[in-house]
Motif scaffolding. Sequence first.
Motif, PDB file in Angstrom:
ATOM      1  N   HIS A 160     -87.669 -39.920  -8.486  1.00  0.00           N
ATOM      2  CA  HIS A 160     -88.897 -40.276  -9.205  1.00  0.00           C
ATOM      3  C   HIS A 160     -89.402 -39.166 -10.124  1.00  0.00           C
ATOM      4  N   ASP A 161     -88.749 -38.010 -10.118  1.00  0.00           N
ATOM      5  CA  ASP A 161     -89.093 -36.957 -11.085  1.00  0.00           C
ATOM      6  C   ASP A 161     -88.319 -37.127 -12.386  1.00  0.00           C
ATOM      7  N   MET A 193     -86.468 -34.259 -16.554  1.00  0.00           N
ATOM      8  CA  MET A 193     -87.370 -34.161 -15.397  1.00  0.00           C
ATOM      9  C   MET A 193     -88.807 -33.966 -15.866  1.00  0.00           C
ATOM     10  N   ARG A 194     -89.720 -34.550 -15.082  1.00  0.00           N
ATOM     11  CA  ARG A 194     -91.144 -34.475 -15.430  1.00  0.00           C
ATOM     12  C   ARG A 194     -91.687 -33.113 -15.027  1.00  0.00           C
ATOM     13  N   THR A 195     -91.992 -32.286 -16.003  1.00  0.00           N
ATOM     14  CA  THR A 195     -92.565 -30.979 -15.686  1.00  0.00           C
ATOM     15  C   THR A 195     -94.050 -31.003 -16.021  1.00  0.00           C
ATOM     16  N   THR A 196     -94.718 -29.915 -15.733  1.00  0.00           N
ATOM     17  CA  THR A 196     -96.144 -29.814 -16.040  1.00  0.00           C
ATOM     18  C   THR A 196     -96.375 -29.850 -17.553  1.00  0.00           C
ATOM     19  N   GLN A 197     -95.299 -29.659 -18.316  1.00  0.00           N
ATOM     20  CA  GLN A 197     -95.436 -29.674 -19.768  1.00  0.00           C
ATOM     21  C   GLN A 197     -94.657 -30.806 -20.427  1.00  0.00           C
ATOM     22  N   GLY A 198     -94.440 -31.873 -19.674  1.00  0.00           N
ATOM     23  CA  GLY A 198     -93.714 -33.003 -20.252  1.00  0.00           C
ATOM     24  C   GLY A 198     -92.272 -33.057 -19.758  1.00  0.00           C
TER      25      GLY A 198
END
Lengths: 313, 475
Positions: free
Chosen positions: B250-251, B261-266
């Motif tokens: 789900h990431d 991957m979904r990071t804090t910056q997109g």
Amino acid sequence: MLGKTAGGLFWMFRYLERSENTARLVEAGFRIALTRPDGADDEWASVLQTAAVAGAYQARHGEVEAARAIDFLLRDTTNSSSVLSAIASARQNARLVRTALTREVWEAVNDTYMILKETLARPVRPRDLPEVLATIRQQSALVRGALHGTMLRNDIFDFCRLGTFLERADNTARILDVKYYVLLPSISQIGSSLDNVQWETILRSVAGQRAYRWITQGESSPMGIADFLIFDGRMPRSLRFSVSKIATNLAYLETGYGTRLPSRDQIDVLKARLDTMTIERVFEDGLHEFIIDFLADIARLGQQIEKDYRFLG
Amino acid sequence: MQNRPGFFDEMIGAGDTAREPYTSYNSWFSGEDLKELRKKSLDAETFFRRTGITFNVYGAAEADERLIPFDIVPRIISAREWARLTRGIEQRVRAINAFLHDIYHRQEILRAGRVPVDLIARNEAFLPQMIGVAPPGAVYTHIVGIDLVRTGEDEFYVLEDNARTPSGVSYMLENRETMLQMFPELFSRIKVQPVQDYPRNLRRSLAASAPPRCSNDLTVAVLTPGIHNSAYFEHSFLADQMGVELVEGHDLRIVDGKVAMRTTQGYKPIDVLYRRVDDDFLDPMNFNPNSMLGVPGIMDVYRSGGITIANAPGTGIADDKAIYSYMPEIVEFYTGEKAILQNVPTWRCSDADSLAYVLDHLSELVVKEVHGSGGYGMLVGPAASKKEIAEFRKKLEARPGNYIAQPTLALSTVPILTKAGLAPRHVDLRPFVLVRPDGCTITPGGLTRVALKKGSLVVNSSQGGGTKDTWVLEE
């Protein structure tokens, strides 16, 4: 960093802070029960309310009673804010974000979990309570020490701190919210022994009794206490202190990532309000209203941070 | 210590003297106090609990995190013994990769009639989606664990090839870490080849197989099924040691033709994914549609050269237990050499004559499910009761093609520390191999698993096995 990891760190430190705060509330409640046995049950009712679990307690046990309240706050796993639940959640989050933690921090959290699981496996006898509470305090200090001593000061650290101070601001505000009536000038009889005990409890719940005495040379006043808990930027559990820490860590994130996000705007507004307000104004406009607004702002800020840094998606 | 009659003990040889690799250790050990050492064993357990090296047992309560018991007596292998093993392992791993490439391309080995077509075509581990797909650098199995057993001074057998997602390497590393902390003086006395380079080699090795279309700063990530998986500790350990992100399905999502991957910056693209999720769960669009653990569409990105998946999907066809019996032919077919490491003689129960033999000799044989792992669903004839054998016979008769049988090997023993001192217990060995396009790296040693129960031949952790640190001595 993964958004999920940021969220895991944030919640890990919220839960750690929560367990420490809950333990402190139990400590203050226990203390007041020792000094004023007749009013103890009222005190436990207000402790449960401060921990935001009064409804859950009532559903489970009905009437407020000291031993049950202590058990519910310390070790009832159906209470998600109990010390044991909070530590278990913190450790679960730590496992989830283990790649972001130093070995020292992980081991401190894991140790804390193992020790408290053992300590809180059975109901705590009143005579053992001081020692159990001391263990919780010491373990919290251990985790904090590992965090400060070993973690890189990068975005990982910022999310840990955001969780800590958001939870702390919420907790201190909640104490003020439940106890505000004791601090209202119209009701309090300055110098009466009842109020002295109540004030002492408030200060105790935020580990501020000594600092406050030191600052005021022993003279307590309700407005002074409220001022101390809300506006004193030197007091590490005051609203202003917590808010300014949140602002600092959001500013670090903004610099690191090179983007200004809505959470930063929100915290600036909140910080500016604390900077321009005085305790006199707060009392004039209504302490209760001020606190209610503050709690709502903190909750909204938490949601905004979650969105800005993609904790969930 | 009394050796088990009929079994080779790796520490104590003929005449009750220590075998050559164990001489230094043995003289150190004889000067130690048994009580002290027993206490050290308990220290080791505390150390493992604090570090959180636990595994979740399937079927046990969710909160039940167990420790794999650790024994403090090391398993010691000489440099000479190891050199021979590595040659054999390397040859085998080379053959496995050549086989996988062939089986998903021209299928020469089937045309040559060396492996029956049916065995591939009807095998669930064969992924038609991989036909014609060329993994970067032609590496299929980036990480391999070859399970070896020993029966004598010079007799080693390959028990199993683990070519999908071999686990246990975190225990290899933490066992060494534990031993270094507990017995620093031993390591100054005895020169042991280090294993600590594994995480760095793993990262380099993965990076060396990066896809043609990859970002400037190469991104590697580890994909885990999640915190409740039995090997979660290992997944997070490896990600941590390599300094890469540990992601879950789900990431991830597909962004601009890359897995990201979904990071804090997109969303940030990933180039190499070390996945610890089975093929079937990897991509709900291409495999099991109910999977919540994978990434919809990842196979399409893979086929277009946008990501390296390690190990490649479909490698299970090489470690299938029915294929195993053909490994000597496979090694010879692709390397032109005789296999250096021996296979355990294997009866394929799909074959009528073999089945008849197996049914007649159940009490002597080990019978395994073709697709099974972890010691589940197997029969150890000599250790089974009449009732267990009778029940197993029914299962075998119902689905003979689902089973293979092997003779019960006289597995070597290595002593463990018990209350009464040293006592022999049966062991196996899983060395870990990292494969790059230009060669492979074998970490000296590997994971030694030990059956802690007296007389038991089953070393799996799920069946009461433990582990030991494995030492390969310097020349």
